[in-house]
Design a protein around this motif. Structure first.
Motif, mmCIF file in Angstrom:
data_model
loop_
_atom_site.group_PDB
_atom_site.id
_atom_site.type_symbol
_atom_site.label_atom_id
_atom_site.label_comp_id
_atom_site.label_asym_id
_atom_site.label_seq_id
_atom_site.Cartn_x
_atom_site.Cartn_y
_atom_site.Cartn_z
ATOM 1 N N LEU A 3 0.824 -1.206 0.000
ATOM 2 C CA LEU A 3 0.000 0.000 0.000
ATOM 3 C C LEU A 3 0.862 1.260 0.000
ATOM 4 C CD1 LEU A 3 -2.661 -1.234 2.557
ATOM 5 C CD2 LEU A 3 -3.116 -0.667 0.158
ATOM 6 N N VAL A 4 2.057 1.169 0.535
ATOM 7 C CA VAL A 4 2.984 2.302 0.543
ATOM 8 C C VAL A 4 3.685 2.442 -0.802
ATOM 9 C CG1 VAL A 4 5.107 3.195 1.583
ATOM 10 C CG2 VAL A 4 3.340 2.184 3.036
ATOM 11 N N ASP A 5 4.094 1.323 -1.389
ATOM 12 C CA ASP A 5 4.849 1.350 -2.646
ATOM 13 C C ASP A 5 4.336 0.247 -3.572
ATOM 14 O OD1 ASP A 5 6.642 1.609 -4.710
ATOM 15 O OD2 ASP A 5 8.422 1.684 -3.427
ATOM 16 N N PRO A 6 3.185 0.465 -4.203
ATOM 17 C CA PRO A 6 2.618 -0.577 -5.070
ATOM 18 C C PRO A 6 3.465 -0.867 -6.300
ATOM 19 C CG PRO A 6 1.337 1.445 -5.224
ATOM 20 C CD PRO A 6 2.290 1.630 -4.091
ATOM 21 N N VAL A 7 4.257 0.094 -6.754
ATOM 22 C CA VAL A 7 5.088 -0.138 -7.940
ATOM 23 C C VAL A 7 6.178 -1.156 -7.630
ATOM 24 C CG1 VAL A 7 6.681 0.903 -9.583
ATOM 25 C CG2 VAL A 7 4.584 2.115 -8.951
ATOM 26 N N GLU A 8 6.855 -0.977 -6.507
ATOM 27 C CA GLU A 8 7.883 -1.945 -6.143
ATOM 28 C C GLU A 8 7.276 -3.315 -5.893
ATOM 29 O OE1 GLU A 8 11.803 -1.730 -3.541
ATOM 30 O OE2 GLU A 8 10.022 -1.793 -2.264
ATOM 31 N N ASP A 9 6.113 -3.337 -5.263
ATOM 32 C CA ASP A 9 5.401 -4.590 -5.047
ATOM 33 C C ASP A 9 5.145 -5.294 -6.376
ATOM 34 O OD1 ASP A 9 3.482 -6.266 -3.144
ATOM 35 O OD2 ASP A 9 2.288 -5.732 -4.901
ATOM 36 N N PHE A 10 4.697 -4.548 -7.376
ATOM 37 C CA PHE A 10 4.466 -5.085 -8.719
ATOM 38 C C PHE A 10 5.760 -5.635 -9.308
ATOM 39 C CE2 PHE A 10 4.833 -4.500 -13.265
ATOM 40 C CZ PHE A 10 3.674 -5.064 -13.770
ATOM 41 N N GLU A 11 6.814 -4.856 -9.226
ATOM 42 C CA GLU A 11 8.072 -5.249 -9.861
ATOM 43 C C GLU A 11 8.636 -6.533 -9.255
ATOM 44 O OE1 GLU A 11 9.619 -0.744 -11.034
ATOM 45 O OE2 GLU A 11 10.325 -1.723 -9.198
ATOM 46 N N ILE A 12 8.553 -6.647 -7.935
ATOM 47 C CA ILE A 12 9.104 -7.833 -7.275
ATOM 48 C C ILE A 12 8.217 -9.050 -7.506
ATOM 49 C CG2 ILE A 12 9.694 -8.869 -5.051
ATOM 50 C CD1 ILE A 12 10.443 -6.026 -4.088
ATOM 51 N N ASN A 13 6.928 -8.890 -7.274
ATOM 52 C CA ASN A 13 6.045 -10.052 -7.264
ATOM 53 C C ASN A 13 5.584 -10.507 -8.640
ATOM 54 O OD1 ASN A 13 6.321 -10.095 -4.521
ATOM 55 N ND2 ASN A 13 4.272 -9.340 -4.065
ATOM 56 N N ILE A 14 5.343 -9.564 -9.541
ATOM 57 C CA ILE A 14 4.908 -9.959 -10.887
ATOM 58 C C ILE A 14 6.093 -10.062 -11.841
ATOM 59 C CG2 ILE A 14 3.445 -9.392 -12.854
ATOM 60 C CD1 ILE A 14 1.530 -8.022 -10.975
ATOM 61 N N GLN A 15 6.888 -8.994 -11.938
ATOM 62 C CA GLN A 15 8.027 -9.054 -12.845
ATOM 63 C C GLN A 15 9.021 -10.119 -12.416
ATOM 64 O OE1 GLN A 15 8.394 -7.114 -15.863
ATOM 65 N NE2 GLN A 15 9.718 -8.912 -16.073
ATOM 66 N N GLY A 16 9.210 -10.258 -11.110
ATOM 67 C CA GLY A 16 10.116 -11.292 -10.614
ATOM 68 C C GLY A 16 9.658 -12.683 -11.008
ATOM 69 N N ALA A 17 8.354 -12.940 -10.858
ATOM 70 C CA ALA A 17 7.830 -14.250 -11.254
ATOM 71 C C ALA A 17 7.971 -14.477 -12.752
ATOM 72 C CB ALA A 17 6.368 -14.375 -10.830
ATOM 73 N N LEU A 18 7.706 -13.434 -13.533
ATOM 74 C CA LEU A 18 7.858 -13.560 -14.987
ATOM 75 C C LEU A 18 9.310 -13.810 -15.375
ATOM 76 C CD1 LEU A 18 5.420 -10.954 -16.549
ATOM 77 C CD2 LEU A 18 5.483 -13.408 -16.976
ATOM 78 N N ASN A 19 10.241 -13.203 -14.648
ATOM 79 C CA ASN A 19 11.647 -13.460 -14.930
ATOM 80 C C ASN A 19 11.970 -14.943 -14.770
ATOM 81 O OD1 ASN A 19 12.222 -10.779 -15.481
ATOM 82 N ND2 ASN A 19 13.065 -10.342 -13.462
ATOM 83 N N VAL A 20 11.443 -15.549 -13.713
ATOM 84 C CA VAL A 20 11.661 -16.987 -13.486
ATOM 85 C C VAL A 20 11.010 -17.809 -14.588
ATOM 86 C CG1 VAL A 20 11.121 -18.921 -11.955
ATOM 87 C CG2 VAL A 20 11.929 -16.754 -10.993
ATOM 88 N N LEU A 21 9.751 -17.517 -14.889
ATOM 89 C CA LEU A 21 9.021 -18.300 -15.887
ATOM 90 C C LEU A 21 9.630 -18.170 -17.284
ATOM 91 C CD1 LEU A 21 5.426 -17.436 -14.669
ATOM 92 C CD2 LEU A 21 6.523 -19.688 -14.519
ATOM 93 N N GLU A 22 10.027 -16.972 -17.629
ATOM 94 C CA GLU A 22 10.638 -16.761 -18.941
ATOM 95 C C GLU A 22 11.998 -17.443 -19.041
ATOM 96 O OE1 GLU A 22 9.755 -14.684 -22.134
ATOM 97 O OE2 GLU A 22 8.365 -16.147 -21.261
ATOM 98 N N ALA A 23 12.749 -17.438 -17.952
ATOM 99 C CA ALA A 23 14.042 -18.126 -17.962
ATOM 100 C C ALA A 23 13.840 -19.614 -18.207
ATOM 101 C CB ALA A 23 14.773 -17.885 -16.641
ATOM 102 N N VAL A 24 12.816 -20.187 -17.575
ATOM 103 C CA VAL A 24 12.520 -21.604 -17.779
ATOM 104 C C VAL A 24 12.032 -21.845 -19.205
ATOM 105 C CG1 VAL A 24 11.009 -23.504 -17.096
ATOM 106 C CG2 VAL A 24 12.053 -22.044 -15.348
ATOM 107 N N ARG A 25 11.145 -20.988 -19.687
ATOM 108 C CA ARG A 25 10.618 -21.171 -21.052
ATOM 109 C C ARG A 25 11.732 -21.105 -22.083
ATOM 110 N NH1 ARG A 25 8.678 -18.214 -25.417
ATOM 111 N NH2 ARG A 25 9.212 -16.217 -24.459
#
Length: 356
Positions: free
Chosen positions: A94-116
């Motif tokens: 709630l304080v920093d939704p952008v960082e929350d997005f970057e870590i939780n969504i972009q971070g997960a996509l980084n893992v998934l894309e690396a595997v793909r």
């Protein structure tokens, strides 16, 4: 799953659940890549503990999950990935939704894309949350003694199942929920062997509880130190708490059975037998320490659930899990561990409030 061949990657492996999982993997003979930026207070101690126990079987990769190149390199070495690295607090989102997005969504996509990109054959087991179901405000509740419970007797007996509609609340709920869905869709769209574990409240050794996350340990730490505890809400909100040893069993079972469970999400918690309200837990803590705890109460917070208890039946059936450790036994064990830590290194916490 025998301890041979390529290493196993645990993102967030110096955190509470990650360090317990890394310990089990290394004990089973695996080399464990611990990708962790060490950005959370206390996790350096977990990493030092892992290295002292397992030596060269623990390889620390000091990198942020948002660093695509570092994630690519780590995944490229791994035979399996346990993705636990995350921004874990509703309040922080709630304080920093952008960082929350970057870590939780972009971070997960980084893992998934690396595997793909690697060929989509590396199993990925993802740490999700019960927050994907929202605040459950539509579930009729009644107050019985010191705890809320559903008026629906079936829900009381079984808990919340995976058939519950998703309903993301708060930036944290949105980011973890979106990542949850990406992980499942990468199985559908690209054939990546994935499994999602939607966790309830996990507790146990190596948990550095704060007001934002890890409230069972936080309550114990405050009580042991003779400090007051502030609760959001009225304290009668109910959770099914689960010992980290049982949680690690589930993660390893998901990897072991990945061909059977790929593309599926499971609710992971202690279940109705381990459902307890906050004030009931504090009463038990008072029994353990032999004195009363000074309590105060604050307003409810955004997205707080008055009741959430997992239906663990699908996870137990499909992952072959045993009955969860009784919460009283587990909490007593955590109290003993914290006392031991305090005798050697005081478990100091900067923040003084606890989640609801």
């Amino acid at each position: 799953m025998s301890g041979s061949g390529a290493p196993v990657l645990v993102t967030g492996g110096a955190g509470f659940i990650g360090s317990n999982l890394a310990d089990r993997l290394a004990s089973d003979g695996h080399t464990v890549l611990v990708l962790d930026a060490l950005s959370r207070d206390g996790v350096e101690r977990n990493l030092a503990w892992l290295k002292s126990r397992h030596g060269s079987k623990i390889v620390h990769l000091a990198a942020d999950i948002r660093d695509r190149r570092a994630v690519d390199e780590a995944v490229g070495e791994a035979q399996a990935v346990f993705h636990l690295a995350a921004q874990v607090a509703v309040t922080t989102s709630l304080v920093d939704p952008v960082e929350d997005f970057e870590i939780n969504i972009q971070g997960a996509l980084n893992v998934l894309e690396a595997v793909r990109r690697r060929g989509a054959t590396t199993p990925v087991v993802f740490a999700s949350t019960n927050k994907v179901y929202g605040d459950l405000a539509d579930v009729p509740l009644e107050l019985v003694g010191d705890a809320y419970r559903p008026t629906d007797p079936g829900l009381r007996v079984r808990g919340v199942s995976e058939s519950r509609p998703l309903d993301f609340h708060t930036p944290y709920g949105c980011s973890k929920g979106a990542a949850d869905q990406y992980v499942l869709d990468y199985s559908r769209s690209f054939g990546v062997p994935t499994c999602v574990l939607r966790m309830s409240c996990i507790y146990g050794p190596r948990q550095m509880g704060t007001e934002d996350q890890g409230w069972v340990a936080h309550f114990l730490i405050r009580a042991i130190e003779g400090q007051p505890i502030s609760i959001y809400g009225d304290g009668r909100q109910v959770r099914d708490i689960m010992n980290v040893a049982d949680t690690v069993d589930a993660y390893l079972a998901a990897w072991r059975r990945i061909e059977r469970v790929s593309g599926r999400a499971f609710n992971l918690g202690g279940g109705p037998n381990n459902a307890v309200s906050l004030v009931q837990l504090i009463a038990y803590i008072e029994e353990l320490i032999g004195r009363k705890v000074d309590l105060s109460f604050s307003d409810w917070r955004a997205g707080d659930q008055r009741y959430y208890v997992s239906d663990p039946s699908a996870a137990r059936r499909e992952l072959g899990l045993a009955e969860a450790i009784d919460w009283r036994t587990g909490v007593a064990g955590l109290a003993e561990w914290l006392q031991g830590e305090r005798n050697g290194k005081p478990a100091q916490r900067e923040k003084v409030e606890a989640v609801g």
